[in-house]
Structure formats: C-alpha cells, structure tokens
Design an enzyme around this catalytic site. Structure first.
Site, mmCIF file in Angstrom:
data_model
loop_
_atom_site.group_PDB
_atom_site.id
_atom_site.type_symbol
_atom_site.label_atom_id
_atom_site.label_comp_id
_atom_site.label_asym_id
_atom_site.label_seq_id
_atom_site.Cartn_x
_atom_site.Cartn_y
_atom_site.Cartn_z
ATOM 1 N N MET A 92 -39.702 35.102 9.922
ATOM 2 C CA MET A 92 -39.615 36.334 10.693
ATOM 3 C C MET A 92 -38.528 37.257 10.182
ATOM 4 S SD MET A 92 -39.882 36.218 14.814
ATOM 5 C CE MET A 92 -40.878 37.390 15.678
ATOM 6 N N MET A 146 -33.861 43.255 12.194
ATOM 7 C CA MET A 146 -34.690 42.106 11.850
ATOM 8 C C MET A 146 -36.166 42.538 11.754
ATOM 9 S SD MET A 146 -32.422 39.906 11.379
ATOM 10 C CE MET A 146 -30.758 39.481 11.848
ATOM 11 N N SER A 147 -37.057 41.825 12.413
ATOM 12 C CA SER A 147 -38.480 42.105 12.228
ATOM 13 C C SER A 147 -38.995 43.306 12.998
ATOM 14 C CB SER A 147 -39.308 40.859 12.578
ATOM 15 O OG SER A 147 -39.146 39.891 11.572
ATOM 16 N N MET A 148 -38.129 43.988 13.740
ATOM 17 C CA MET A 148 -38.547 45.304 14.239
ATOM 18 C C MET A 148 -38.799 46.247 13.071
ATOM 19 S SD MET A 148 -36.401 46.074 17.725
ATOM 20 C CE MET A 148 -34.775 46.098 16.957
#
Length: 431
Positions: free
Chosen positions: A1, A150-152
C-alpha cells in the site's frame, strides 16, 4: 500500500507499544538541537526512519530522506477556506470532541476526541457545507507543515486520469500497450486502462510486507533513488519494473489492491498528457484550487514520481481536494473539471468483484477511490497509517486526516474511524 516507505515499521509495532502521547515526536526529542543528540538523529536507511516511533517524525519530513519533485501552487494568492465565527467554532469543536460512538466490534462507547489519540492522529480537518468547522494538529504536524499522504496519492493519480477521460484525452477502453507500446510482454500489456484504474488486473504482485520474497521488495529495490548495491541486476525505476510484471489470474475478474497499477496509471496519464504526474497535478489542481502550499512527491532514480504513494502536502490543501470531490469539480466558484468525474467515482465500481475488507462490507473501488455504498453515499481516498479523505455527500461533509498509526494496516483503524466519521456526519446534519 505504501511500498517500502511503511513496511519496516511493522515489526517494531508488535506487542506493547507507546501511546500517541508517549510517542509524540516533540516529547521524544527527534532531530532537536544543533546537532541533535546521537540517539535522537533519524537517518537513512528506511529501516531506521520509517520504524515506529521514528515514523511519527518522518511522515512530516520525507524530502529529508528521499529526492522529490515539486507540485507548484503557482504565484497567485491562496483562497482562504471559509470558516465559522470564532465563538461558534469553539462551541462546535467542543461538541464534536464530546460526540460518542461505539467502535465496530466493541461494546464500550468512545468519544471523538479519544479516537484521535487512539489512531495516532497528526492532523484533522472537518469541512461542512464548505466551511471549516474543526481543525486540530498533533505530533510532527503544524498548520503550515506537510505530511505524507501514502496511498491517498493513488486517488490523486486516479482523479487526474478520470479528468482526462471526461475531457476526451484518455480512452479507458484502450489496452495499455495501445498507449505504452514499450510495455512489451508485461502482464499489463493486454489490460485495459479501466482495469488498471479499478485494480482488476490479473498481475502477480504480492504486497505482503512480512514476506521477504514478496514482489513489493523487488519493486522497492527497483524504485529506490539511492545507488544500487554492487552486483544488482534488476530493473532500474518504476517503469522498468512494470515492463517485467508477470500474469496471475485474468484481467477483469476481481479487485486486487496492487500498487503497481497506480504507477502504471501514472505512466499512462503522463504519456497522453505530455506532462509528469507532478506537473499535471500542479496544472489541473494546485494552481487552480486556491492551494495554500506547494506539495511534493518522491521520485525514483530517473526522476519518475511515485504515483502510488509518494505525495506529501498540507492538511488544508487535502481538504480542498475533498471539497472539490464533494462539489463535483467546483471550488471557489470555479469549475476545475466536469461533474461527471466525481459522478463516476461516487457511483463506485463493480461490487461483485470487491472483497476482503470486513469494515467495508458493501464497498467497491474505482478510479483509485474507495466507495462505501453506505446510507450517506460516502467515498474516500485512503492510505496506510491512517491517511484519509472521507467525503460524505448526504451530510455535505469532508473529513481529512493525517496520522502515524504504528502499523501499516487500516484494518486496525477502521473499526474506530468509520463509526467516528458517521457520528460527526449525524451531528452535522442536525445543526
């Protein structure tokens, strides 16, 4: 992720761990002094800077460890977020802090304020009807700071792709090889752009951070901007790695969360737009949404931005992205992209292909966004360690959160976060 950025923290997070208050980076003294004490210095390698509790400082300082590309907000003045009068804002904040809810699977009630500490919150902002009604900062973050998304990052990449589709610059029915012929015999070659966007590709890509032989580690080695170790013979950079991805299963059969899809999508939108993902984000979002701060994104050794997890930005600008999604492409009275972009995302993906997320039992995934299909029609951008853009159309509410939860597992955060978000939505709809 989150590729190698978050993985090393897993082992240190097991068993007894420091609370949010005990692990506050200011209290721990990380990187304080000129120079800091030797035992308070945080450096490379990633097994040092992204282990808990050091990660609680590092999430606000990624560009001190890795090279980055900037996302410029341009030279114009920022457009301030609308806010409540001071007295009303204080009253609303107290009311929200006191809200109670029961965590999923729990029996005892918890307050909203207690949930912030339980989830190691670094910053949280709530917008209602376009107005700022709540804002708090903790740990490494101040109002003028930047924090790892991060994965945003994936959702920003997906939003840019969906904008290009709505404007006719990108055809999501095309095969990847139609746009990126040099993808060669990679498993991506015969996937459609839509399958990449919705992560229904049949590719081999394990993100089990506990497995030293997982594909994520080979991806991390390829993507590292640091000099390759002597004898290294693997791919160099994100795009070189993508050319070597092998098949596993069939395209279109099921949703499988695999970060390589996001970097494939980043390559696609760069090719069709003629711009890097950072320049495209600057042009289509940051320069036009009244952003307060530039953002930045980590890059590999060839300068390619990490489209799957490398973004860092300010909390209020994260809120502006959420407000854009709530208001279907309009902010500050200006339309930045067609309404059909958010209409597509809000509608969600194929729910029959979505599974494996107990806290999102009715969910789906499309264009790199998570859709809950709950009573309020909520959808979200999500990243490990607790990063969130939570958009609730029924409540006309946006909640954005930066956090540094010790483990890279949102499954440990969702049982508290999701009912907390619903409690705030219920409260705001009665104001």
């Amino acid at each position: 992720m989150c590729l190698a950025l978050c993985a090393p923290g897993l082992a240190q997070a097991q068993g007894e761990r420091l609370t949010a208050g005990e692990s506050d980076p200011r209290l721990m003294g990380w990187m304080q002094g000129f120079p800091p004490a030797p035992d308070k210095i945080i450096t490379q390698p990633d097994s040092v800077y992204f282990s808990f509790p050091k990660l609680r400082w590092s999430v606000c300082h990624l560009r001190q460890f890795l090279p980055t590309a900037g996302i410029s907000r341009g030279l114009g003045a920022p457009v301030a977020l609308a806010a409540l009068p001071a007295a009303e804002a204080e009253e609303t904040a107290r009311a929200i802090d006191a809200l109670q809810f029961t965590p999923i699977g729990g029996t005892a009630p918890m307050t909203w304020e207690a949930s912030l500490f339980a989830n190691y919150t670094d910053g949280i902002l709530i917008l209602h009807e376009g107005q700022q009604v709540y804002e708090r900062y903790f740990g490494c973050l101040e109002a003028d700071g930047k924090h790892a998304a991060m994965s945003m990052t994936k959702s920003v990449t997906g939003l840019l792709a969906q904008i290009l589709i709505a404007e006719g610059q990108l055809d999501d029915s095309l095969l990847v090889r139609d746009i990126i012929p040099e993808i060669g015999d990679s498993a991506f070659a015969d996937a459609t752009v839509r399958q990449v966007m919705d992560m229904t590709t049949g590719i081999r890509f394990s993100e089990d951070y506990a497995d030293p032989d997982a594909d994520i580690w080979r991806y991390a080695a390829a993507a590292s901007p640091l000099p390759k170790p002597e004898g290294y013979t693997g791919p160099d950079g994100y795009w070189d790695y993508l050319k070597l991805v092998q098949p596993e299963g069939k395209h279109g059969e099921a949703f499988h969360y695999k970060t390589a899809n996001s970097d494939m999508l980043g390559w696609i939108i760069s090719r069709v737009s003629g711009k890097s993902v950072t320049d495209l984000a600057s042009e289509r979002l940051w320069r036009r949404m009244g952003a307060e701060q530039d953002a930045y994104q980590t890059v590999d050794g060839k300068g390619v931005a990490f489209a799957g997890g490398g973004l860092s930005l300010g909390l209020r600008d994260l809120g502006r992205i959420g407000q854009l999604m709530l208001d279907e492409g309009v902010i500050n009275g200006e339309r930045l992209f067609p309404a059909e972009v958010t209409e597509h995302i809000r509608a969600g993906g194929d729910r029959t292909k979505f599974s494996g997320y107990p806290a999102i039992p009715e969910g789906s995934y499309t264009s790199q966004w998570w859709v809950f299909h709950n009573k309020n029609g909520a959808f979200a951008a999500r990243g490990v360690h607790g990063q969130t853009i939570y958009v609730d159309p029924a409540a006309r509410m946006v909640i954005v959160r930066f956090a540094s939860f010790p483990e890279a597992k949102n499954a440990l955060i969702d049982p508290t976060s999701l009912p907390a978000f619903q409690a705030v939505a219920d409260y705001l709809m009665t104001r």
